[in-house]
Design an enzyme around this catalytic site. Structure first.
Site, short mmCIF file in Angstrom:
data_model
loop_
_atom_site.label_atom_id
_atom_site.label_comp_id
_atom_site.label_asym_id
_atom_site.label_seq_id
_atom_site.Cartn_x
_atom_site.Cartn_y
_atom_site.Cartn_z
N VAL A 17 0.81 -1.14 0.15
CA VAL A 17 0.02 0.05 -0.10
C VAL A 17 0.75 1.30 0.17
CG1 VAL A 17 -1.86 1.33 1.20
CG2 VAL A 17 -1.89 -1.19 1.23
N ASP A 38 12.30 4.57 12.80
CA ASP A 38 11.87 3.41 13.77
C ASP A 38 10.52 3.89 14.62
OD1 ASP A 38 11.30 1.53 15.50
OD2 ASP A 38 13.13 1.72 16.75
N ALA A 62 3.44 -2.47 8.64
CA ALA A 62 3.13 -3.63 9.63
C ALA A 62 3.75 -4.96 9.66
CB ALA A 62 1.25 -4.18 8.86
N THR A 64 3.17 -8.24 8.54
CA THR A 64 1.98 -8.97 8.00
C THR A 64 2.09 -10.43 7.90
OG1 THR A 64 3.02 -8.80 5.70
CG2 THR A 64 1.59 -6.87 6.64
N TYR A 129 -1.87 -12.18 14.70
CA TYR A 129 -1.90 -10.97 13.93
C TYR A 129 -2.96 -10.32 13.85
CZ TYR A 129 -2.29 -8.53 9.47
OH TYR A 129 -2.63 -7.39 8.58
N LYS A 133 -3.93 -6.15 15.15
CA LYS A 133 -4.27 -5.02 14.21
C LYS A 133 -5.66 -4.55 14.86
CE LYS A 133 -3.23 -4.20 10.40
NZ LYS A 133 -1.94 -3.01 10.17
#
Length: 300
Positions: A17, A38, A62, A64, A129, A133
Site C-alpha cells: 500500500v 523506527d 505492518a 503482515t 496477527y 491489528k
C-alpha cells in the site's frame, strides 16, 4: 485549476500500500521505511514528525506474516500495536491528521456468515496477527477519545500490488506459473474482497485531499464484492486468455500442513464499502475491475 499544495508522510513506504501511495503522490510525499524511521521509538518519531511538518501522516507499515507472528508475538505486537499507539500520540501532540491502514482480518470468528462486514460490526480476530491489528484500532480510538485527533482507520482486504516485480501475490504466481515447479494453489473456502493496490491508494489519497471535509472514523475501503481465492484465480485465468491451471486447496489442509488449529485461519472477511462511498463521495471499482487493471499492467 492548480492542485492545492500538499505534503503527506507515508510510513511503511516499501509495503504494498505504501509504495503505491508514494508512486501516485510523486513529489507530494515524504517516504519513510522501517530503516529510515523506527516508529517503535516514541521520542525519535515525535522529533521526526515535528521536523517534517507534513499535512497528514499515513501508516502503511505492518508485520503482515500472520503465520510467523504466532512465533514472533513480541515483535508483531511492537510493530502492529505499540508503534501505532506511538504514532497516534505523536499526531495528537503535533495536531497532525492520522491515517492508519488496518485489515479485514480483524473479523473472522463468525462461522457461517454470508454477508460482508460493516464498520460497526464487532471485531472477532482469530489469530495473533489479527489481534494485534484490532488492538491497534482500539489504541487509536482510545487516543482520539481523550484528545482532538483527526483520524481515519482504513480496513482493507487482500491487497495485491502492480506486477512490477517478482511477487508472492497470488495473481503474480498464477500468471508466472511457468517459473514454479509445483502447481499454483488457491483456497476454495476463504472469501474476501481482493483489492488492487492502485485502486486502494487512489481512494486513500482522496481522503487525504479532502481531509478537512471527511469525518474521522473507521472506513472499509476495498474493491467491491466478495469472492473466494480460488474463484479469483479462475477469473484471472479466464480474463488473461492463457492456458493456465489452478489447483484448489482448503484451510484444513494448509492448517494441518503448518501445524496450527483450523480455527486460526479466517475464512470469511469480505467488506461492505457503502459507508465510505456514501460519506466520502467516491465510487470504488469492483474486484473484477481490479483484476482487469492488474492484467492491463501485466501486458504493459
Amino acid at each position: 485549476m492548480p492542485r492545492k499544495t500538499r505534503q503527506y508522510l507515508v510510513i511503511g513506504a516499501n509495503s504494498r500500500v505504501g509504495r503505491e501511495i508514494c508512486r501516485q503522490l510523486g513529489d507530494d510525499v515524504i517516504a519513510k521505511t522501517k530503516e529510515s524511521l523506527d516508529i517503535t521509538n516514541f521520542e525519535n518519531t515525535r522529533k521526526t514528525l515535528k521536523l517534517l511538518k507534513p499535512d497528514a501522516v499515513v501508516n502503511a507499515a505492518a508485520y503482515t506474516d500472520w503465520l510467523s507472528a504466532e512465533k514472533n508475538q513480541e515483535r508483531c505486537w511492537k510493530v502492529n500495536t505499540f508503534a501505532v499507539h506511538n504514532l497516534a500520540k505523536c499526531c495528537v501532540d503535533l495536531k497532525l491528521p492520522f491515517m492508519h491502514v488496518s485489515d479485514a482480518r480483524v473479523f473472522g470468528q463468525e462461522e457461517g456468515r454470508k454477508t460482508p462486514y460493516c464498520e460497526d460490526d464487532c471485531v472477532g480476530p482469530v489469530n495473533f496477527y489479527s489481534q494485534s491489528k484490532a488492538a491497534a484500532e482500539q489504541a487509536i480510538l482510545s487516543t482520539a477519545m481523550n484528545a482532538n485527533l483527526k483520524h481515519w482507520i482504513i480496513r482493507t482486504s487482500f491487497v495485491y500490488e502492480r506486477p512490477w516485480r517478482e511477487s508472492a501475490d497470488m495473481p503474480y504466481k498464477i500468471l508466472a506459473a511457468g517459473r514454479y515447479r509445483e502447481p499454483v494453489q488457491a483456497l476454495s473456502d476463504v472469501y474476501c474482497s481482493p483489492t488492487y493496490a492502485p485502486h486502494l491508494a487512489k481512494a486513500l489519497i482522496h481522503i487525504l485531499d479532502h481531509r478537512n471535509e471527511i469525518e474521522s472514523g473507521t472506513y472499509h475501503v476495498a474493491n467491491k464484492g466478495a469472492v473466494s481465492m480460488h474463484q479469483l484465480g479462475l477469473e484471472l485465468i479466464r480474463c488473461s486468455g492463457k492456458a493456465l491451471t489452478l489447483a484448489a486447496t482448503n484451510t484444513s489442509f494448509l492448517c494441518q500442513k503448518n501445524g496450527i488449529p483450523v480455527n486460526m485461519w479466517p475464512r470469511f472477511t469480505p467488506l461492505d464499502t457503502s459507508k465510505f462511498e456514501r460519506e466520502c463521495g467516491y465510487d470504488l471499482p469492483t474486484w473484477q475491475e481490479g483484476l482487469q487493471g492488474y492484467l492491463d499492467a501485466w501486458e504493459d
